[in-house]
Design a protein around this motif. Structure first.
Motif, PDB file in Angstrom:
ATOM      1  N   UNK A 507     -30.452   4.014 -21.283  1.00 53.37           N
ATOM      2  CA  UNK A 507     -31.057   4.410 -20.009  1.00 53.37           C
ATOM      3  C   UNK A 507     -31.231   3.244 -19.040  1.00 53.37           C
ATOM      4  N   UNK A 508     -31.670   2.038 -19.495  1.00 52.53           N
ATOM      5  CA  UNK A 508     -31.837   0.947 -18.529  1.00 52.53           C
ATOM      6  C   UNK A 508     -30.562   0.600 -17.769  1.00 52.53           C
ATOM      7  N   UNK A 509     -29.398   0.813 -18.395  1.00 46.41           N
ATOM      8  CA  UNK A 509     -28.142   0.540 -17.683  1.00 46.41           C
ATOM      9  C   UNK A 509     -27.571   1.810 -17.056  1.00 46.41           C
ATOM     10  N   UNK A 510     -28.409   2.871 -17.058  1.00 42.02           N
ATOM     11  CA  UNK A 510     -28.050   4.175 -16.474  1.00 42.02           C
ATOM     12  C   UNK A 510     -26.819   4.803 -17.140  1.00 42.02           C
ATOM     13  N   UNK A 511     -26.652   4.510 -18.413  1.00 41.74           N
ATOM     14  CA  UNK A 511     -25.653   5.192 -19.231  1.00 41.74           C
ATOM     15  C   UNK A 511     -26.386   6.326 -19.937  1.00 41.74           C
ATOM     16  N   UNK A 534     -33.603  12.202 -11.528  1.00 42.41           N
ATOM     17  CA  UNK A 534     -34.485  11.161 -12.053  1.00 42.41           C
ATOM     18  C   UNK A 534     -33.748   9.841 -12.188  1.00 42.41           C
ATOM     19  N   UNK A 535     -34.460   8.760 -11.940  1.00 44.37           N
ATOM     20  CA  UNK A 535     -33.965   7.410 -12.194  1.00 44.37           C
ATOM     21  C   UNK A 535     -34.745   6.859 -13.379  1.00 44.37           C
ATOM     22  N   UNK A 536     -34.070   6.496 -14.487  1.00 46.13           N
ATOM     23  CA  UNK A 536     -34.807   6.053 -15.680  1.00 46.13           C
ATOM     24  C   UNK A 536     -35.651   4.809 -15.462  1.00 46.13           C
ATOM     25  N   UNK A 541     -42.308   7.891 -16.136  1.00 46.97           N
ATOM     26  CA  UNK A 541     -43.093   8.938 -16.799  1.00 46.97           C
ATOM     27  C   UNK A 541     -42.285  10.221 -16.944  1.00 46.97           C
ATOM     28  N   UNK A 542     -41.644  10.626 -15.864  1.00 45.83           N
ATOM     29  CA  UNK A 542     -40.836  11.837 -15.930  1.00 45.83           C
ATOM     30  C   UNK A 542     -39.622  11.640 -16.826  1.00 45.83           C
ATOM     31  N   UNK A 543     -39.083  10.416 -16.837  1.00 43.60           N
ATOM     32  CA  UNK A 543     -37.943  10.166 -17.723  1.00 43.60           C
ATOM     33  C   UNK A 543     -38.346  10.294 -19.190  1.00 43.60           C
ATOM     34  N   UNK A 544     -39.533   9.810 -19.531  1.00 40.75           N
ATOM     35  CA  UNK A 544     -39.999   9.954 -20.909  1.00 40.75           C
ATOM     36  C   UNK A 544     -40.232  11.424 -21.251  1.00 40.75           C
ATOM     37  N   UNK A 588     -35.148   7.043 -27.841  1.00 37.37           N
ATOM     38  CA  UNK A 588     -34.657   6.705 -26.510  1.00 37.37           C
ATOM     39  C   UNK A 588     -33.137   6.774 -26.430  1.00 37.37           C
ATOM     40  N   UNK A 589     -32.454   6.397 -27.506  1.00 33.91           N
ATOM     41  CA  UNK A 589     -31.005   6.247 -27.436  1.00 33.91           C
ATOM     42  C   UNK A 589     -30.221   7.454 -27.926  1.00 33.91           C
ATOM     43  N   UNK A 590     -30.809   8.276 -28.834  1.00 36.86           N
ATOM     44  CA  UNK A 590     -30.068   9.439 -29.303  1.00 36.86           C
ATOM     45  C   UNK A 590     -30.927  10.640 -29.636  1.00 36.86           C
ATOM     46  N   UNK A 591     -32.219  10.600 -29.316  1.00 38.19           N
ATOM     47  CA  UNK A 591     -33.115  11.762 -29.410  1.00 38.19           C
ATOM     48  C   UNK A 591     -33.079  12.398 -30.808  1.00 38.19           C
ATOM     49  N   UNK A 592     -33.171  11.549 -31.811  1.00 43.06           N
ATOM     50  CA  UNK A 592     -33.162  12.010 -33.206  1.00 43.06           C
ATOM     51  C   UNK A 592     -34.505  11.656 -33.843  1.00 43.06           C
TER      52      UNK A 592
END
Length: 814
Positions: A507-511, A534-536, A541-544, A588-592
């Protein structure tokens, strides 16, 4: 002048024609010239490569190159530098030709991607290459130069994140040139040796996204090859006697002490449970290792660093060379293996498949994860999945596999790719021959089920799969229908979930990824915001909240599959292959969120992808996850990647897993299960035929009996340091535990189970006090006894869960 004009006009078509033929010849040979830069390079083209993308990247690189279509003495003759991009596997003849070319002609080699070398040719070629691919890294990561990188690599500035593999050195001349940033452990991305440069990713697989990374590293590797011996002056002749600091000394003692403890423990368990004359032939080697372990701090204190390192290396090598392969005894354990699509296809018929199952049964494998859904194709003639794999049409491998497994006393679990439903690497296989960007049969039939990135792309950046949207109700209905087919129609013993996550994101690199139609609509109803807006970095807050929403979609799918499968058969086993990353990073990276799955009792077996090239790294991956699983009702099965794993390393990793509180292990995969590894596993006799997830209470009884035999053997030999009143208390508690376990096996009910858990807990709580004197002499041994008791407590907890489930559930009929 008129004559010259005549000939110019007359010959112009001829020159144009010749020029066209010359360009055509260059293209046919694969030799486009971009800027005329770089050394002449031969690039190997073999079946199974993604040649379209490789060639596209080569043409952009500005290098002169020529394609060779055979890796043979004739094809290599006269070549100075050869590039093997993503070859994957060598035949014995190809490996031999490559070794002879490097030795005889001094050829320079550049490699990328995993390279499987046949066992008969592995050692000499690996030593020449100086490295091997030990397994995929868990995340797409940037490549970062180390302090050991030579001048040839200093000009590389690209930092694109890419999915790759962890390289391990094989020679003292291996130069650790670059690492995978943020991965940790011994995750090397580039290793150079005297005659090779190994790039730890699939070069050219994603030409648009990693163009700079691919081109800069290939140009650098070629400059190094072109420089010849001058480029190799950065290789040290001998390592200087650098000081050994406190941390290095601690690591050396832990590594040697652990290896020594595993060898001693293997011998002790076998001697206690099988009898025999002892292990006197091993004693000199064990004694030398113990002496080195004691002397290491003394040598370091005296500044004798070279002696300390040499003695450490020699003791370790002696233990490796004399590992008691023929004296191993395994406690009842889950011995699982992934039976991959490629091996199934190659079997061609039930007769060929039977030969594979015979091999597995002879090795003591008791659980098979049979690849049933791969890249959206079913291995069987499914009434739910849109297409059967074209290479298995005409027969039903799954039905045959269930029958073959049961005939041999093995379990067959259907291995399903859950959300990944297309794969570039599958598409380009010569026998498949689909368009590279084919999205798979599921999304072709149902394009509105697709998951997407923030630009609407179906393929995540730098990854080869297409994905389903977990929030889509139709996707869930499809997965549940597939589950019902497998449990009800095929009577599989278990469902094994793979790709039970979102693709990797940063997310920080918008990937970012996960913007399927259903997910966007669902989140907008929840929050009032379209997640695409949304912009991460700005809308944290909304991104989380968006991340938690996507994670919850995966959780709900796991829960519904478990509920559906168990409603049809309460004894069906649910397992999942998951990433062994820290929880927050994983979410954060794969929602597992597999912690949620095991706490809710939805999984029977948790199988983290703990692929490691060495034992120390395996333990680092396993230990943090064990602490989490120990509080749940699931059984924990670390996984070992057999690709390029040396036999003695496989043996030691297997023993590490057995010395930890686990229920067994899972091996990836049958394709890499060589006769040498089969022999090691078959020699490791199992004390009983019980499978922990099928008979947890009987397994606990058998395992505790083995532990008791070990204690009694040491006590009778006068090798167990116990004083009164601790000895009497210890013996009395052993009897209480044995009695409670016997009662539980005879009449498994919650009241008897509670008593068994109480008695076993008392044994664990008092072990350190009773074994205080013993732990001073044999700390590893006492720690392993504690681990084995912890494993028994975990199995009782699992048994309680299954007892409650099977007593309460009523299978659906029909």
């Amino acid at each position: 002048m008129p004559g010259r004009r005549f000939w110019a006009v007359t010959l112009r078509p001829l020159w144009i024609c010749l020029g066209f033929l010359w360009v055509s010849l260059l293209v046919w040979m694969g030799s486009p010239v971009a800027h005329g830069q770089g050394a002449h390079l031969a690039v190997v083209r073999l079946p199974g490569q993604n040649w379209v993308n490789i060639e596209r990247q080569l043409q952009r690189s500005g290098l002169t190159y020529q394609v060779i279509d055979q890796l043979s003495p004739v094809g290599l003759q006269g070549r100075n530098t050869v590039f093997l991009p993503n070859v994957n596997r060598l035949t014995p003849a190809q490996a031999t030709a490559l070794s002879e070319w490097m030795q005889r002609d001094g050829g320079q080699l550049i490699i990328s991607g995993p390279l499987e070398i046949p066992p008969e040719a592995r050692d000499p070629l690996r030593n020449l290459i100086g490295a091997y691919w030990s397994g995929d890294i868990p995340l797409a990561s940037p490549v970062r130069l180390t302090g050991f990188a030579g001048e040839w690599a200093r000009g590389v500035t690209a930092n694109d994140a890419i999915a790759g593999g962890s390289l391990l050195p094989t020679s003292t001349e291996s130069r650790l040139t670059a690492v995978w940033e943020g991965v940790g452990g011994d995750a090397y991305a580039v290793i150079a040796s005297r005659q090779s440069v190994y790039l730890g990713w699939r070069w050219g697989e994603f030409p648009d996204e990693t163009a700079q990374l691919d081109q800069q590293w290939l140009q650098a590797a070629l400059r190094r090859a072109q420089g010849g011996s001058a480029a190799l002056t950065d290789l040290p002749v001998a390592p200087p006697p650098l000081p050994i600091n406190t941390f290095e000394l601690l690591a050396m003692r832990q590594e040697l002490g652990g290896l020594l403890g595993r060898v001693e423990g293997s011998l002790l368990l076998t001697q206690a449970t099988q009898g025999g004359s002892g292990a006197t032939e091993y004693e000199p080697i064990l004694a030398r290792a113990r002496d080195v372990l004691r002397q290491l701090p003394v040598w370091v204190e005296a500044g004798q660093y070279t002696q300390a390192r040499q003695a450490f290396e020699q003791a370790r090598a002696d233990l490796w060379a004399n590992y008691p392969v023929d004296r191993l005894t395994a406690l009842p354990e889950v011995r699982a293996i992934w039976l991959d699509r490629g091996t199934i296809v190659e079997s061609r018929s039930e007769t060929g498949l039977a030969q594979i199952f015979d091999r597995l049964a002879q090795s003591g494998i008791n659980t098979v994860f049979f690849e049933t859904m791969n890249a959206g194709f079913a291995i069987h003639p499914s009434r739910v999945a849109p297409q059967q794999n074209p290479l298995t049409r005409g027969w039903d491998p799954l039905r045959a596999a269930v029958r073959l497994a049961h005939e041999r006393g093995m379990e067959l679990h259907a291995w399903i790719w859950i959300f990944a439903v297309g794969n570039i690497r599958h598409n380009i296989l010569p026998e498949i021959n689909l368009p590279q960007d084919y999205i798979g049969p599921v999304l072709t039939a149902h394009p509105d089920w697709a998951n997407k990135d923030d630009r609407g792309n179906l393929f995540p950046r730098g990854q080869p799969e297409t994905w389903l949207d977990p929030a889509n109700p139709q996707v869930r209905a499809y997965l549940l229908a597939l589950t019902r087919e497998l449990v009800q129609d095929y009577r599989v013993d278990g469902i094994h979930l793979d790709y039970i996550r979102y693709p990797f994101q940063n997310a920080p690199s918008r990937n970012v990824f996960g913007f399927g139609r259903a997910a966007r609509q669902g989140f907008q109803q929840l929050s009032g915001v379209d997640p695409l807006e949304l912009d991460p970095l700005l809308d944290r807050s909304l991104w989380q909240l968006w991340t938690r929403y996507r994670t919850q979609q995966v959780n709900e799918v796991v829960e519904s599959i478990a509920r559906t499968a168990r409603s049809l058969n309460p004894r069906v086993i649910l397992s999942a292959a998951v990433y062994a990353l820290p929880q927050n990073e994983r979410l954060q990276k794969l929602q597992q969120d597999w912690e949620e799955w095991i706490q809710a009792g939805e999984l029977d077996l948790l199988i983290p992808l703990t692929y490691a090239g060495n034992t120390r790294r395996l333990a680092q991956l396993v230990q943090p996850n064990l602490e989490i699983v120990s509080r749940s009702s699931a059984l924990f099965l670390p996984s070992l990647n057999l690709l390029n794993l040396p036999a003695v390393e496989f043996l030691d990793q297997m023993q590490v897993v057995r010395d930890l509180p686990t229920g067994g292990f899972a091996l990836f995969a049958v394709r890499q299960f060589t006769p040498e590894l089969e022999e090691i596993l078959s020699r490791s006799a199992i004390a009983s035929t019980r499978i922990p997830h099928r008979d947890p209470f009987g397994t606990v009884q058998d395992r505790f009996q083995s532990l008791r035999q070990e204690w009694m053997f040491l006590s009778e030999q006068g090798q167990l340091r116990l004083l009164e009143p601790e000895r009497s208390q210890w013996m009395e508690q052993i009897e209480r535990v044995e009695g409670s376990l016997a009662a539980l096996v005879a009449d498994p009910n919650l009241e008897v189970l509670a008593e068994a858990r109480t008695q076993l807990s008392r044994m664990s709580e008092n072990l350190s006090a009773w074994m205080r004197a013993e732990s001073l002499q044999n700390p590893y041994r006492v720690r392993i006894w504690g681990n084995r008791l912890t494993a028994l407590e975990m199995m009782l907890r699992y048994g309680e869960q299954t007892l409650l489930r099977t007593s309460a559930a009523t299978p659906l009929q029909g």
